[in-house]
Design a protein around this motif. Structure first.
Motif, mmCIF file in Angstrom:
data_model
loop_
_atom_site.group_PDB
_atom_site.id
_atom_site.type_symbol
_atom_site.label_atom_id
_atom_site.label_comp_id
_atom_site.label_asym_id
_atom_site.label_seq_id
_atom_site.Cartn_x
_atom_site.Cartn_y
_atom_site.Cartn_z
ATOM 1 N N VAL A 78 8.591 2.063 3.498
ATOM 2 C CA VAL A 78 8.192 3.359 2.725
ATOM 3 C C VAL A 78 7.010 3.991 3.470
ATOM 4 O O VAL A 78 6.620 3.660 4.313
ATOM 5 N N GLU A 79 6.728 5.478 3.075
ATOM 6 C CA GLU A 79 5.923 5.973 3.939
ATOM 7 C C GLU A 79 4.689 6.015 2.875
ATOM 8 O O GLU A 79 4.671 6.157 1.697
ATOM 9 N N GLY A 80 3.308 6.117 3.752
ATOM 10 C CA GLY A 80 2.212 6.253 2.901
ATOM 11 C C GLY A 80 1.854 4.806 2.717
ATOM 12 O O GLY A 80 2.203 3.882 2.741
ATOM 13 N N ALA A 81 0.680 4.866 1.579
ATOM 14 C CA ALA A 81 0.022 3.699 1.103
ATOM 15 C C ALA A 81 0.850 3.095 -0.186
ATOM 16 O O ALA A 81 1.691 3.651 -0.716
ATOM 17 N N VAL A 82 0.590 1.630 0.082
ATOM 18 C CA VAL A 82 1.510 0.943 -1.065
ATOM 19 C C VAL A 82 0.547 0.275 -2.055
ATOM 20 O O VAL A 82 -0.498 -0.257 -1.551
ATOM 21 N N ASP A 83 0.754 0.224 -3.362
ATOM 22 C CA ASP A 83 -0.221 -0.507 -4.036
ATOM 23 C C ASP A 83 0.288 -1.577 -4.366
ATOM 24 O O ASP A 83 1.326 -2.115 -5.112
ATOM 25 N N TYR A 84 -0.259 -2.847 -3.698
ATOM 26 C CA TYR A 84 0.206 -4.083 -3.578
ATOM 27 C C TYR A 84 -0.513 -4.854 -5.040
ATOM 28 O O TYR A 84 -1.495 -4.832 -5.419
ATOM 29 N N ALA A 85 0.300 -5.684 -5.284
ATOM 30 C CA ALA A 85 -0.041 -6.759 -6.362
ATOM 31 C C ALA A 85 -1.031 -7.796 -5.964
ATOM 32 O O ALA A 85 -2.058 -8.129 -6.785
ATOM 33 N N GLN A 86 -1.200 -7.966 -4.737
ATOM 34 C CA GLN A 86 -2.234 -9.232 -4.278
ATOM 35 C C GLN A 86 -2.993 -8.306 -3.245
ATOM 36 O O GLN A 86 -2.656 -7.377 -2.461
ATOM 37 N N SER A 87 -4.421 -8.983 -3.229
ATOM 38 C CA SER A 87 -5.296 -8.348 -2.026
ATOM 39 C C SER A 87 -5.829 -9.649 -1.249
ATOM 40 O O SER A 87 -6.718 -10.387 -2.108
ATOM 41 N N PRO A 88 -5.573 -9.858 -0.218
ATOM 42 C CA PRO A 88 -4.414 -9.023 0.653
ATOM 43 C C PRO A 88 -3.218 -9.456 0.363
ATOM 44 O O PRO A 88 -3.015 -10.284 -0.493
ATOM 45 N N PRO A 89 -2.282 -8.561 0.637
ATOM 46 C CA PRO A 89 -0.922 -8.638 0.142
ATOM 47 C C PRO A 89 -0.109 -9.822 0.692
ATOM 48 O O PRO A 89 -0.495 -10.359 1.929
ATOM 49 N N ALA A 90 0.784 -10.204 -0.090
ATOM 50 C CA ALA A 90 1.824 -11.255 0.211
ATOM 51 C C ALA A 90 3.231 -10.867 0.221
ATOM 52 O O ALA A 90 4.029 -11.464 -0.321
ATOM 53 N N GLY A 91 3.372 -9.974 1.101
ATOM 54 C CA GLY A 91 4.713 -9.392 0.945
ATOM 55 C C GLY A 91 5.050 -8.056 0.490
ATOM 56 O O GLY A 91 4.158 -7.799 -0.613
ATOM 57 N N GLY A 92 6.083 -7.268 0.552
ATOM 58 C CA GLY A 92 6.366 -6.194 -0.367
ATOM 59 C C GLY A 92 6.816 -5.032 0.420
ATOM 60 O O GLY A 92 7.197 -5.072 1.662
ATOM 61 N N GLU A 93 7.022 -3.933 -0.155
ATOM 62 C CA GLU A 93 7.256 -2.824 0.373
ATOM 63 C C GLU A 93 6.345 -2.443 1.672
ATOM 64 O O GLU A 93 5.170 -2.698 1.384
ATOM 65 N N HIS A 94 6.649 -1.784 2.814
ATOM 66 C CA HIS A 94 5.932 -1.748 3.884
ATOM 67 C C HIS A 94 6.246 -0.647 4.855
ATOM 68 O O HIS A 94 7.268 -0.123 4.692
ATOM 69 N N ALA A 95 5.394 -0.311 5.757
ATOM 70 C CA ALA A 95 5.759 0.684 6.819
ATOM 71 C C ALA A 95 6.643 0.359 7.890
ATOM 72 O O ALA A 95 7.005 -0.686 7.985
ATOM 73 N N ALA A 96 7.270 1.315 8.179
ATOM 74 C CA ALA A 96 8.241 1.043 9.352
ATOM 75 C C ALA A 96 8.123 0.224 10.495
ATOM 76 O O ALA A 96 8.828 -0.246 11.268
ATOM 77 N N ALA A 97 6.873 0.725 10.913
ATOM 78 C CA ALA A 97 6.215 0.108 12.061
ATOM 79 C C ALA A 97 5.511 -1.436 11.810
ATOM 80 O O ALA A 97 4.437 -1.122 10.840
ATOM 81 N N TRP A 98 5.783 -2.226 12.519
ATOM 82 C CA TRP A 98 4.888 -3.663 12.224
ATOM 83 C C TRP A 98 3.717 -3.812 13.168
ATOM 84 O O TRP A 98 3.679 -2.840 13.717
ATOM 85 N N LEU A 99 2.714 -4.347 12.546
ATOM 86 C CA LEU A 99 1.610 -4.620 13.272
ATOM 87 C C LEU A 99 1.699 -5.669 14.359
ATOM 88 O O LEU A 99 2.284 -6.945 14.153
ATOM 89 N N ASN A 100 1.172 -5.375 15.518
ATOM 90 C CA ASN A 100 1.184 -6.264 16.630
ATOM 91 C C ASN A 100 0.529 -7.551 16.192
ATOM 92 O O ASN A 100 -0.829 -7.251 16.010
ATOM 93 N N CYS A 101 1.039 -8.604 16.405
ATOM 94 C CA CYS A 101 0.402 -9.936 16.128
ATOM 95 C C CYS A 101 -0.903 -10.203 17.089
ATOM 96 O O CYS A 101 -0.599 -9.586 18.085
#
Length: 210
Positions: A78-101
């Motif tokens: 998805v584009e833009g911010a996501v309203d996650y059910a958990q904080s911090p998130p544990a999965g869900g819709e996300h940006a097309a680019a992954w974060l470098n570990c």
């Protein structure tokens, strides 16, 4: 003449005794060296037998107190911010680019970190007000070398939270043994939809130091 023969004989006897003593000394050295080598080989064999003879615990058999599992986590870009059910998130819709570990000194974008979770990474967040100095160094050294993200998140509900896709545990601190249990159970495994996909070549968040 008799005296000369006696002297020569004495010299020969002395040389013979010296040779015999040298040979005896070499035999002793050889025996000792061989014994030490044999003991070393035996120790190596025993270590290999013990190591290889201990079956690796199946991730499915690892039980973790306080583990939260979230069913039916939806994946998708998805584009833009996501309203996650958990904080911090544990999965869900996300940006097309992954974060470098890696290790970060500043909060990272949720949407990119979740994409890394999709690839099988574990994400460890900590409250900088409760974890710093030696504790932070301990936490950093506890992280897997790859497929892991460490970042601060002020105001966490516990000192440390470890998350993977659809799974999360609130830890009591940096020495909580459940951290390693969680890694053993979910690192590049668990419910990750794309475990083993790249965790580099994506997006660097702010404050990446390793």
């Amino acid at each position: 003449m008799k005296q000369q023969r006696t002297e020569r004989r004495a010299v020969k006897i002395a040389a013979l005794k010296k040779k015999q003593a040298s040979e005896k000394r070499n035999r002793v050295i050889g025996i000792v060296t061989g014994s030490v080598a044999a003991v070393g080989v035996l120790a190596l064999v025993v270590t290999m037998v013990v190591t290889n003879g201990t079956p690796k615990v199946s991730p499915d058999a690892i039980e973790i107190t306080g583990l939260q599992n979230y069913a039916d986590v939806i994946a998708g870009h998805v584009e833009g911010a996501v309203d996650y059910a958990q904080s911090p998130p544990a999965g869900g819709e996300h940006a097309a680019a992954w974060l470098n570990c890696g290790v970060y000194t500043e909060p990272v974008p949720n949407e990119n970190a979740v994409h890394s979770q999709e690839h099988g990474a574990v994400w460890v967040t900590y409250d900088p007000a409760q974890v710093s100095g030696d504790d932070l160094e301990t936490l950093q050294s506890s992280m897997p070398a790859t497929y892991s993200v460490l970042s601060p998140q002020p105001g966490l509900q516990s000192p440390v939270v470890i998350s993977a896709w659809a799974n999360q545990v609130e830890l009591d601190g940096v020495n909580d043994p459940r951290l390693q249990d969680f890694v053993d159970k979910f690192w590049q495994a668990g419910d990750s939809p794309e475990a083993g996909a790249s965790c580099s070549g994506g997006l660097d968040g702010p404050g990446r130091i390793a």
